[in-house]
Design an enzyme around this catalytic site. Structure first.
Site, PDB file in Angstrom:
ATOM      1  N   ASP A  26      50.357 -15.269 -37.830  1.00 39.98           N
ATOM      2  CA  ASP A  26      49.321 -14.269 -37.319  1.00 39.98           C
ATOM      3  C   ASP A  26      48.817 -13.333 -37.869  1.00 39.98           C
ATOM      4  OD1 ASP A  26      49.741 -15.950 -34.458  1.00 39.98           O
ATOM      5  OD2 ASP A  26      51.473 -15.494 -35.026  1.00 39.98           O
ATOM      6  N   GLU A 129      45.901 -21.626 -30.871  1.00 34.16           N
ATOM      7  CA  GLU A 129      47.377 -20.972 -29.841  1.00 34.16           C
ATOM      8  C   GLU A 129      47.134 -20.563 -28.504  1.00 34.16           C
ATOM      9  OE1 GLU A 129      51.855 -18.729 -31.117  1.00 34.16           O
ATOM     10  OE2 GLU A 129      50.180 -17.278 -31.566  1.00 34.16           O
ATOM     11  N   HIS A 156      51.281 -19.827 -24.536  1.00 40.94           N
ATOM     12  CA  HIS A 156      51.460 -19.214 -25.328  1.00 40.94           C
ATOM     13  C   HIS A 156      52.376 -18.833 -23.853  1.00 40.94           C
ATOM     14  CE1 HIS A 156      51.904 -15.668 -26.943  1.00 40.94           C
ATOM     15  NE2 HIS A 156      52.707 -15.886 -28.225  1.00 40.94           N
ATOM     16  N   HIS A 197      56.175 -23.199 -27.711  1.00 44.55           N
ATOM     17  CA  HIS A 197      56.307 -22.816 -26.409  1.00 44.55           C
ATOM     18  C   HIS A 197      56.036 -22.851 -24.982  1.00 44.55           C
ATOM     19  CE1 HIS A 197      55.045 -18.181 -28.344  1.00 44.55           C
ATOM     20  NE2 HIS A 197      54.318 -18.766 -28.734  1.00 44.55           N
ATOM     21  N   HIS A 218      55.847 -23.718 -34.433  1.00 42.74           N
ATOM     22  CA  HIS A 218      57.451 -22.718 -34.602  1.00 42.74           C
ATOM     23  C   HIS A 218      58.312 -22.191 -33.882  1.00 42.74           C
ATOM     24  CE1 HIS A 218      53.913 -20.712 -32.649  1.00 42.74           C
ATOM     25  NE2 HIS A 218      54.392 -19.637 -32.372  1.00 42.74           N
TER      26      HIS A 218
END
Length: 398
Positions: A26, A129, A156, A197, A218
């Site tokens: 990020d 994202e 998200h 997410h 992730h």
């Protein structure tokens, strides 16, 4: 516990040949929050450890060969504001690549990732994202692809109008009809479907309808740490049939059960100070450190992440694993993995657990490159069969 010197040397040798493809960093959002994109104030050609988890010297030290930079947009933004913010994120990634051409190379394909590696440069890819970044427009999705975005995380922390998030109250039961159309259009363009997410039902729906491999950019294993951001075993077990890759993350509250409640309290403390929990600016980090001094946090380390990778290998197989650290997107990180220089510590821990160098090469480089190449091949075939979708959310879900 420090890594064994011999294992660490072997890890560095392996990463010199098979560097890390990290699925999620990020830095672009940190640059927005800290310096309003004035990247001269954060010269990442030099040590920026006082401000950031990421800079070029530490990427080099960590053996990173390719980075998916997150072009993240807060769910506090919607519609045109979300689209504009995403474009600003894309712009700063392009600025970084232009400013540091000896070290960074923009990449939009598996072939360009390999070319960057052969040149000794870090392939710089982009992942959007949050599906709110397209404002319910498939034309906007296609425009992001043309600008170089190569994955989109469907949600998200909050639901979109067409997909349920892991950390919001279920509204759709997974994907809506328009959500399925989004996945189909991502397949047709060659944009990877990212299921980090998203709610477990959204994961399952996406695996059902996607004609191309998916990724989790992730996310770690829910069976090891029961956070809803992690991947359930049935989904991990379905990945081989899809060809996708789950990229284990390092965020303590996603990898260490004891850290879940502690992080909730830390987040509430941030909100009590009028700050967003993900605020990694100087004031935000000062508040976080003060909380940590009064409430010592449970400490994850490289072995904690390795426990997830061991489990994920059992559930999904070695061909379906990767790494997505989430650097500069979280306030706290495990010991030994405090910044982007830490990947050799994780590889050394996996060597200690008798992971073969062939398996580690798949984890660090080969799987991620392969999955992007496979998505490109599917897109070529689909574009031969159908043109751009003109579907709208009103027509499908209204």
């Amino acid at each position: 516990m420090a890594a064994d010197a011999g294992l660490l040397a072997r890890a560095r040798e392996l990463l010199a040949e098979h560097p890390v493809v990290d699925g999620h960093n990020d830095l672009p959002w940190a640059l927005r929050m800290q310096v309003a994109y004035d990247i001269a104030q954060r010269d990442i050609s030099r040590d920026q450890s006082a401000h950031l988890h990421t800079d070029i010297p530490r990427l080099r030290s960590g053996g990173v060969g390719a980075q998916f930079w997150s072009v993240y947009v807060s769910t506090e933004l919607a519609g045109d504001a979300a689209v504009s913010a995403c474009l600003e994120q894309i712009d700063v990634v392009r600025q970084l690549a232009a400013r540091y051409p000896q070290d960074l190379r923009l990449a939009t394909s598996a072939e360009e990732m390999e070319a960057a590696r052969s040149e000794g440069r870090i392939a710089s890819l982009m992942g959007a994202e949050g599906g709110h970044s397209i404002a319910n427009s498939l034309a906007t999705l296609r425009a992001l692809y043309e600008l170089g975005v190569r994955y989109m995380t469907l949600t998200h922390n909050d639901n979109t109008d067409w997909a349920d998030s892991a950390t919001d109250e279920p509204r759709h039961g997974g994907l809506t009809r328009f959500g399925e159309e989004v996945v189909g259009e991502m397949n047709r363009t060659g944009m990877l479907v990212d299921l980090s997410h998203v709610a477990a039902d959204t994961m399952r729906d996406a695996l059902r309808v996607s004609e191309a491999p998916v990724i989790f950019s992730h996310s770690s294993a829910r069976a090891v740490c029961g956070h809803p951001r992690n991947v359930p075993d049935d989904v991990l077990e379905a990945l081989p049939g899809n060809g996708g890759v789950a990229m284990a993350t390092f965020v303590p509250k996603f990898v260490l059960p004891e850290a879940v409640a502690w992080t909730q309290a830390a987040d509430e403390n941030m909100r009590a100070h009028g700050l967003h929990p993900l605020d990694t600016g100087e004031h935000g980090m000062r508040v976080q450190r003060e909380f940590e001094r009064e409430h010592p946090r449970p400490d994850a380390d490289a072995a904690t992440v390795a426990d997830h990778l061991d489990h994920m290998r059992e559930a999904a197989g070695i061909d379906h694993l990767g790494i997505g650290g989430d650097y500069d997107g979280t306030a706290f990180l495990p010991s030994q993995l405090e910044d982007v220089s830490g990947y050799p510590n994780l590889v050394a821990e996996l060597l200690r657990r008798n992971w073969s160098e062939a398996d580690l090469a798949k984890l660090t480089w080969r799987n991620a490159v392969r999955v992007l190449g496979d998505a490109e091949a599917v897109a070529r075939e689909l574009r031969g069969r159908r043109g751009p979708s003109v579907a709208t959310i009103d027509a499908l879900d209204g």
